[in-house]
Design a protein around this motif. Structure first.
Motif, PDB file in Angstrom:
ATOM      1  N   ARG A 157      13.441  -5.913  24.637  1.00 17.45           N
ATOM      2  CA  ARG A 157      14.087  -6.024  25.750  1.00 17.45           C
ATOM      3  C   ARG A 157      15.514  -6.961  25.926  1.00 17.45           C
ATOM      4  O   ARG A 157      16.332  -7.482  26.334  1.00 17.45           O
ATOM      5  N   LEU A 158      15.419  -7.692  24.510  1.00 20.69           N
ATOM      6  CA  LEU A 158      16.339  -8.102  24.115  1.00 20.69           C
ATOM      7  C   LEU A 158      17.787  -7.956  23.870  1.00 20.69           C
ATOM      8  O   LEU A 158      18.506  -8.608  23.758  1.00 20.69           O
ATOM      9  N   THR A 159      18.116  -6.469  23.900  1.00 16.40           N
ATOM     10  CA  THR A 159      18.353  -5.923  22.593  1.00 16.40           C
ATOM     11  C   THR A 159      19.630  -4.992  23.795  1.00 16.40           C
ATOM     12  O   THR A 159      20.877  -4.926  23.311  1.00 16.40           O
ATOM     13  N   GLY A 160      19.541  -4.758  25.024  1.00 12.21           N
ATOM     14  CA  GLY A 160      20.617  -3.930  26.427  1.00 12.21           C
ATOM     15  C   GLY A 160      20.251  -2.439  25.688  1.00 12.21           C
ATOM     16  O   GLY A 160      19.643  -1.877  24.269  1.00 12.21           O
ATOM     17  N   ASN A 161      22.168  -1.849  26.377  1.00 12.59           N
ATOM     18  CA  ASN A 161      21.862  -0.595  26.250  1.00 12.59           C
ATOM     19  C   ASN A 161      20.989  -0.003  26.231  1.00 12.59           C
ATOM     20  O   ASN A 161      20.638   1.008  25.192  1.00 12.59           O
ATOM     21  N   GLY A 162      19.669   0.586  26.954  1.00 15.36           N
ATOM     22  CA  GLY A 162      18.524   1.368  26.984  1.00 15.36           C
ATOM     23  C   GLY A 162      17.501   1.155  26.051  1.00 15.36           C
ATOM     24  O   GLY A 162      16.779   1.945  25.884  1.00 15.36           O
ATOM     25  N   MET A 163      17.826  -0.092  25.575  1.00 13.75           N
ATOM     26  CA  MET A 163      17.062  -0.362  24.965  1.00 13.75           C
ATOM     27  C   MET A 163      16.236  -1.770  25.097  1.00 13.75           C
ATOM     28  O   MET A 163      15.528  -2.916  24.467  1.00 13.75           O
ATOM     29  N   ILE A 198      21.594  -9.595  27.415  1.00 14.91           N
ATOM     30  CA  ILE A 198      21.591 -10.866  28.286  1.00 14.91           C
ATOM     31  C   ILE A 198      21.847 -11.967  26.990  1.00 14.91           C
ATOM     32  O   ILE A 198      22.877 -11.043  25.471  1.00 14.91           O
ATOM     33  N   ASP A 199      22.799 -12.807  26.750  1.00 10.41           N
ATOM     34  CA  ASP A 199      23.713 -13.883  25.814  1.00 10.41           C
ATOM     35  C   ASP A 199      23.045 -13.999  25.177  1.00 10.41           C
ATOM     36  O   ASP A 199      21.204 -14.584  24.732  1.00 10.41           O
ATOM     37  N   ARG A 200      23.062 -13.882  23.816  1.00  8.12           N
ATOM     38  CA  ARG A 200      23.077 -14.361  22.105  1.00  8.12           C
ATOM     39  C   ARG A 200      21.938 -15.528  22.017  1.00  8.12           C
ATOM     40  O   ARG A 200      20.861 -15.561  22.218  1.00  8.12           O
ATOM     41  N   GLU A 201      22.744 -16.795  22.662  1.00  7.11           N
ATOM     42  CA  GLU A 201      21.947 -17.809  22.591  1.00  7.11           C
ATOM     43  C   GLU A 201      20.858 -17.617  23.393  1.00  7.11           C
ATOM     44  O   GLU A 201      19.819 -18.615  22.829  1.00  7.11           O
ATOM     45  N   VAL A 202      20.510 -17.286  24.349  1.00  6.56           N
ATOM     46  CA  VAL A 202      19.632 -16.663  25.108  1.00  6.56           C
ATOM     47  C   VAL A 202      18.354 -16.260  24.783  1.00  6.56           C
ATOM     48  O   VAL A 202      17.079 -16.767  24.247  1.00  6.56           O
ATOM     49  N   ALA A 203      18.746 -15.027  24.048  1.00  9.54           N
ATOM     50  CA  ALA A 203      17.888 -14.007  23.396  1.00  9.54           C
ATOM     51  C   ALA A 203      17.212 -14.862  22.290  1.00  9.54           C
ATOM     52  O   ALA A 203      15.867 -15.311  22.124  1.00  9.54           O
ATOM     53  N   VAL A 204      17.375 -16.308  21.444  1.00 10.19           N
ATOM     54  CA  VAL A 204      17.755 -16.747  20.482  1.00 10.19           C
ATOM     55  C   VAL A 204      17.064 -18.129  20.605  1.00 10.19           C
ATOM     56  O   VAL A 204      15.712 -18.074  20.096  1.00 10.19           O
ATOM     57  N   GLY A 205      16.994 -18.777  21.847  1.00 10.65           N
ATOM     58  CA  GLY A 205      15.971 -19.792  22.750  1.00 10.65           C
ATOM     59  C   GLY A 205      15.010 -18.807  22.798  1.00 10.65           C
ATOM     60  O   GLY A 205      13.452 -19.538  23.013  1.00 10.65           O
ATOM     61  N   ILE A 206      14.452 -17.205  23.658  1.00 11.45           N
ATOM     62  CA  ILE A 206      13.878 -17.240  24.079  1.00 11.45           C
ATOM     63  C   ILE A 206      12.875 -17.030  22.850  1.00 11.45           C
ATOM     64  O   ILE A 206      11.860 -17.588  22.821  1.00 11.45           O
ATOM     65  N   LEU A 207      12.767 -16.495  21.462  1.00  8.48           N
ATOM     66  CA  LEU A 207      12.628 -15.849  20.676  1.00  8.48           C
ATOM     67  C   LEU A 207      11.765 -17.420  20.204  1.00  8.48           C
ATOM     68  O   LEU A 207      10.226 -17.372  20.204  1.00  8.48           O
ATOM     69  N   ARG A 208      12.424 -18.882  20.066  1.00  7.96           N
ATOM     70  CA  ARG A 208      12.137 -19.637  19.521  1.00  7.96           C
ATOM     71  C   ARG A 208      10.883 -20.744  20.543  1.00  7.96           C
ATOM     72  O   ARG A 208      10.180 -21.052  20.009  1.00  7.96           O
TER      73      ARG A 208
END
Length: 304
Positions: free
Chosen positions: A30-36, A45-55
């Motif tokens: 769900r971090l990637t968008g575009n049907g995935m 979502i914003d790249r830094e938000v995605a990185v923050g979620i993983l961390r």
């Protein structure tokens, strides 16, 4: 409990081969968008938000990350996000990826890879993740009835040291047995949840339980909505159990899944930092016998 910070280890642990993981993990689709996955409009979502979620997931005790090289959009790659967020990787972090289906650079699905193409898929995962070997690789079946050639090709890569352990995704009990005649299987990843229980009716769940194989449901929250966001309508019994625990219905769905057996793991994904904390908190929920009976009625109604 909805917004509490609860460590992922509250749900207990299980081993993928010799790799011990907390039963509450994280899925990256769900971090990637575009049907995935991603936001409701399909945008990442914003790249830094995605990185923050993983961390944040790792900071909360998640040490089992589920991914695939085919989790990407024009702007985001799940493996690239994992590499950026988490490398150099913690010693106890287990990254599970999958191979089989392929997508071209535009995102179009190419169908199932030929056995000889699996090495290229494995090497692509290695490159994107910045690893010299993959912890666990699941063979994701895509319309293949006999998996012998495909699984045999992965078994050779395991012998060569590129893969530590092998698993399966979207399989039947017969296909699990076919694979086990070739090489050990440490996990099975199939759709499963309160309203999606084919693995119970066909005996796959029981087979994994008896053999000590990790069973890893996906779509445990969204159910038959699959990649779509989880439905905001719920059965009255599910809502009653949620109210009794001061929890969200999605948390009860996750807790129910984890209560199905000590070998059952969970890999909920989200693009919302608040939902990440909710999902992790679900690992600490303890459902009573009465709760499980109420929820059993919900699930039986869904599959009848």
């Amino acid at each position: 409990m909805g917004s509490e910070t609860v460590a992922a280890m509250a749900a207990g642990t299980w081993k993928l081969g010799d790799l011990e993981v907390n039963r509450l993990g994280f899925g990256t689709m769900r971090l990637t968008g575009n049907g995935m996955g991603g936001n409701s409009d399909g945008a990442p979502i914003d790249r830094e938000v995605a990185v923050g979620i993983l961390r944040s997931a790792v900071d909360h005790g998640v040490n089992h990350i589920d991914t695939a090289s085919f989790y990407f959009s024009p702007l985001r790659s799940a493996n690239e996000l994992i590499n950026r967020a988490l490398a150099p990787y913690p010693d106890d972090l287990v990254i599970v990826t999958k191979v089989g289906p392929g997508r071209d650079p535009s995102g179009e699905w190419l169908g199932m890879a030929e056995p000889g193409q699996l090495r290229g898929q494995v090497e692509e995962n290695l490159r994107q993740l910045g690893r010299d070997h993959l912890d666990v690789v699941n063979l994701r079946l895509n319309g293949v009835k006999s998996l012998a050639e495909h699984f045999g090709a992965l078994a050779e890569l395991r012998q060569a040291g590129l893969i530590r352990h092998l698993g399966l995704s979207c399989v039947t009990p017969a296909q699990l047995a076919e694979a086990q005649a070739i090489a050990p299987v440490v996990c099975v990843q199939n759709p499963y949840g309160l309203d999606q229980r084919i693995a119970d009716s066909n005996g796959l769940m029981d087979s994994c339980r008896r053999q000590g194989i990790a069973f890893v449901p996906f779509f445990a929250i969204s159910g038959q909505r699959r990649e779509a966001p989880a439905d905001d309508t719920h059965d009255d019994a599910l809502l009653a159990v949620a109210r009794a625990h001061g929890a969200a219905p999605a948390q009860i769905r996750l807790a129910w899944t984890l209560h199905r057996g000590p070998n059952v793991l969970a890999i909920p994904g989200t693009s919302d930092p608040a939902h990440l904390e909710q999902n992790i908190a679900a690992g600490a929920l303890r459902l009573s016998t009465e709760d499980m009976a109420l929820l059993e009625a919900v699930s039986l109604e869904a599959v009848s």
